[in-house]
Design a protein around this motif. Structure first.
Motif, PDB file in Angstrom:
ATOM      1  N   GLU A  26       0.417  -1.274   0.001  1.00  0.00           N
ATOM      2  CA  GLU A  26       0.263  -0.212   0.044  1.00  0.00           C
ATOM      3  C   GLU A  26       1.069   1.656  -0.208  1.00  0.00           C
ATOM      4  OE1 GLU A  26      -2.714  -0.540   3.155  1.00  0.00           O
ATOM      5  OE2 GLU A  26      -3.925  -1.675   1.778  1.00  0.00           O
ATOM      6  N   PRO A  27       1.829   1.362   0.951  1.00  0.00           N
ATOM      7  CA  PRO A  27       2.494   2.747   0.618  1.00  0.00           C
ATOM      8  C   PRO A  27       3.188   2.345  -0.600  1.00  0.00           C
ATOM      9  CG  PRO A  27       3.337   1.648   3.055  1.00  0.00           C
ATOM     10  CD  PRO A  27       2.264   0.483   2.011  1.00  0.00           C
ATOM     11  N   ILE A  28       3.260   2.060  -1.330  1.00  0.00           N
ATOM     12  CA  ILE A  28       4.430   2.367  -2.954  1.00  0.00           C
ATOM     13  C   ILE A  28       3.241   2.077  -3.784  1.00  0.00           C
ATOM     14  CG2 ILE A  28       5.509   0.423  -4.507  1.00  0.00           C
ATOM     15  CD1 ILE A  28       6.529  -1.101  -2.328  1.00  0.00           C
ATOM     16  N   LEU A  29       2.333   2.125  -3.762  1.00  0.00           N
ATOM     17  CA  LEU A  29       0.957   3.097  -4.570  1.00  0.00           C
ATOM     18  C   LEU A  29       0.722   4.093  -4.609  1.00  0.00           C
ATOM     19  CD1 LEU A  29      -2.458   0.048  -4.127  1.00  0.00           C
ATOM     20  CD2 LEU A  29      -0.146   0.243  -6.374  1.00  0.00           C
ATOM     21  N   PRO A  30       1.430   5.190  -4.415  1.00  0.00           N
ATOM     22  CA  PRO A  30       1.028   6.415  -4.113  1.00  0.00           C
ATOM     23  C   PRO A  30       1.976   7.229  -4.434  1.00  0.00           C
ATOM     24  CG  PRO A  30       0.000   6.243  -1.742  1.00  0.00           C
ATOM     25  CD  PRO A  30       0.799   4.716  -2.638  1.00  0.00           C
ATOM     26  N   ALA A  31       2.990   6.506  -4.092  1.00  0.00           N
ATOM     27  CA  ALA A  31       4.725   6.884  -4.757  1.00  0.00           C
ATOM     28  C   ALA A  31       4.143   6.187  -6.082  1.00  0.00           C
ATOM     29  CB  ALA A  31       5.772   6.225  -4.417  1.00  0.00           C
ATOM     30  N   LEU A  32       4.436   4.755  -6.482  1.00  0.00           N
ATOM     31  CA  LEU A  32       4.127   4.896  -7.901  1.00  0.00           C
ATOM     32  C   LEU A  32       3.408   5.635  -9.022  1.00  0.00           C
ATOM     33  CD1 LEU A  32       5.138   2.369  -8.730  1.00  0.00           C
ATOM     34  CD2 LEU A  32       3.256   1.406  -9.233  1.00  0.00           C
ATOM     35  N   LEU A  33       2.430   5.908  -8.465  1.00  0.00           N
ATOM     36  CA  LEU A  33       1.146   6.732  -8.565  1.00  0.00           C
ATOM     37  C   LEU A  33       1.879   8.230  -9.052  1.00  0.00           C
ATOM     38  CD1 LEU A  33      -2.086   7.478  -9.955  1.00  0.00           C
ATOM     39  CD2 LEU A  33      -2.791   7.628  -7.927  1.00  0.00           C
ATOM     40  N   ARG A  34       2.478   9.026  -8.478  1.00  0.00           N
ATOM     41  CA  ARG A  34       3.074  10.253  -8.530  1.00  0.00           C
ATOM     42  C   ARG A  34       4.173   9.967  -9.321  1.00  0.00           C
ATOM     43  NH1 ARG A  34       3.205  10.449  -2.077  1.00  0.00           N
ATOM     44  NH2 ARG A  34       5.114   9.937  -2.794  1.00  0.00           N
ATOM     45  N   GLY A  35       4.443   9.274  -9.630  1.00  0.00           N
ATOM     46  CA  GLY A  35       6.128   9.171 -10.985  1.00  0.00           C
ATOM     47  C   GLY A  35       5.355   8.796 -12.058  1.00  0.00           C
ATOM     48  N   VAL A  36       4.144   8.241 -12.337  1.00  0.00           N
ATOM     49  CA  VAL A  36       3.765   8.320 -13.544  1.00  0.00           C
ATOM     50  C   VAL A  36       2.798   9.371 -13.449  1.00  0.00           C
ATOM     51  CG1 VAL A  36       1.344   7.169 -14.223  1.00  0.00           C
ATOM     52  CG2 VAL A  36       2.436   6.254 -13.013  1.00  0.00           C
ATOM     53  N   ILE A  37       2.366  10.479 -12.699  1.00  0.00           N
ATOM     54  CA  ILE A  37       2.131  11.856 -13.270  1.00  0.00           C
ATOM     55  C   ILE A  37       3.186  12.339 -13.565  1.00  0.00           C
ATOM     56  CG2 ILE A  37       0.982  13.632 -12.161  1.00  0.00           C
ATOM     57  CD1 ILE A  37      -0.579  11.859 -10.511  1.00  0.00           C
ATOM     58  N   PHE A  38       4.284  12.204 -12.845  1.00  0.00           N
ATOM     59  CA  PHE A  38       5.881  13.093 -13.377  1.00  0.00           C
ATOM     60  C   PHE A  38       5.572  12.745 -14.443  1.00  0.00           C
ATOM     61  CE2 PHE A  38      10.178  14.199 -12.826  1.00  0.00           C
ATOM     62  CZ  PHE A  38      10.626  14.486 -12.393  1.00  0.00           C
ATOM     63  N   ILE A  39       5.758  11.386 -14.904  1.00  0.00           N
ATOM     64  CA  ILE A  39       6.337  10.837 -16.252  1.00  0.00           C
ATOM     65  C   ILE A  39       5.890  11.497 -17.164  1.00  0.00           C
ATOM     66  CG2 ILE A  39       6.777   9.119 -17.954  1.00  0.00           C
ATOM     67  CD1 ILE A  39       9.777   9.852 -15.230  1.00  0.00           C
ATOM     68  N   SER A  40       4.967  11.252 -16.953  1.00  0.00           N
ATOM     69  CA  SER A  40       3.756  11.919 -18.137  1.00  0.00           C
ATOM     70  C   SER A  40       3.367  13.425 -18.365  1.00  0.00           C
ATOM     71  CB  SER A  40       2.252  11.692 -17.751  1.00  0.00           C
ATOM     72  OG  SER A  40       1.571  12.189 -16.256  1.00  0.00           O
ATOM     73  N   VAL A  41       4.213  14.370 -17.083  1.00  0.00           N
ATOM     74  CA  VAL A  41       3.861  15.895 -16.852  1.00  0.00           C
ATOM     75  C   VAL A  41       4.747  16.350 -17.684  1.00  0.00           C
ATOM     76  CG1 VAL A  41       3.990  17.888 -15.941  1.00  0.00           C
ATOM     77  CG2 VAL A  41       2.042  16.402 -15.383  1.00  0.00           C
ATOM     78  N   LEU A  42       6.169  15.860 -17.330  1.00  0.00           N
ATOM     79  CA  LEU A  42       7.483  15.753 -18.268  1.00  0.00           C
ATOM     80  C   LEU A  42       7.233  15.621 -19.596  1.00  0.00           C
ATOM     81  CD1 LEU A  42       9.692  16.691 -16.976  1.00  0.00           C
ATOM     82  CD2 LEU A  42      10.657  14.526 -17.211  1.00  0.00           C
ATOM     83  N   SER A  43       7.407  14.647 -19.741  1.00  0.00           N
ATOM     84  CA  SER A  43       6.248  13.903 -21.513  1.00  0.00           C
ATOM     85  C   SER A  43       5.423  14.633 -21.986  1.00  0.00           C
ATOM     86  CB  SER A  43       6.331  12.225 -21.679  1.00  0.00           C
ATOM     87  OG  SER A  43       5.385  12.029 -21.339  1.00  0.00           O
ATOM     88  N   ALA A  44       4.858  15.380 -21.483  1.00  0.00           N
ATOM     89  CA  ALA A  44       3.356  16.071 -22.790  1.00  0.00           C
ATOM     90  C   ALA A  44       4.043  16.988 -23.172  1.00  0.00           C
ATOM     91  CB  ALA A  44       2.899  16.489 -21.519  1.00  0.00           C
ATOM     92  N   PRO A  45       5.263  18.313 -23.644  1.00  0.00           N
ATOM     93  CA  PRO A  45       4.883  19.240 -24.290  1.00  0.00           C
ATOM     94  C   PRO A  45       5.942  17.978 -25.896  1.00  0.00           C
ATOM     95  CG  PRO A  45       6.159  19.328 -22.144  1.00  0.00           C
ATOM     96  CD  PRO A  45       5.795  18.238 -22.480  1.00  0.00           C
ATOM     97  N   PHE A  46       6.931  16.984 -25.270  1.00  0.00           N
ATOM     98  CA  PHE A  46       6.965  16.047 -26.586  1.00  0.00           C
ATOM     99  C   PHE A  46       6.249  15.451 -27.420  1.00  0.00           C
ATOM    100  CE2 PHE A  46      10.454  16.657 -22.609  1.00  0.00           C
ATOM    101  CZ  PHE A  46      12.012  17.138 -23.878  1.00  0.00           C
TER     102      PHE A  46
END
Length: 53
Positions: free
Chosen positions: A26-46
């Motif tokens: 359970e503690p891994i899931l929020p961190a994983l979700l934050r990582g997915v959001i971070f990568i998607s926001v970072l890659s959106a302009p590209f």
């Protein structure tokens, strides 16, 4: 040297096994979700630039 490696590897078995139950995941899931959001926001302009051509 080989004897030391055998002793070291066999002593690791004496350590208690981590709890891989539901509580450990359970503690891994929020961190994983934050990582997915971070990568998607970072890659959106590209992705937008590729789609724009």
């Amino acid at each position: 040297m080989a004897d030391r490696l055998v002793c070291t590897s066999s002593s690791l078995r004496a350590l208690p096994a981590p709890d891989w139950g539901r509580g450990a995941i359970e503690p891994i899931l929020p961190a994983l979700l934050r990582g997915v959001i971070f990568i998607s926001v970072l890659s959106a302009p590209f992705v937008a630039a590729l789609l724009a051509g």
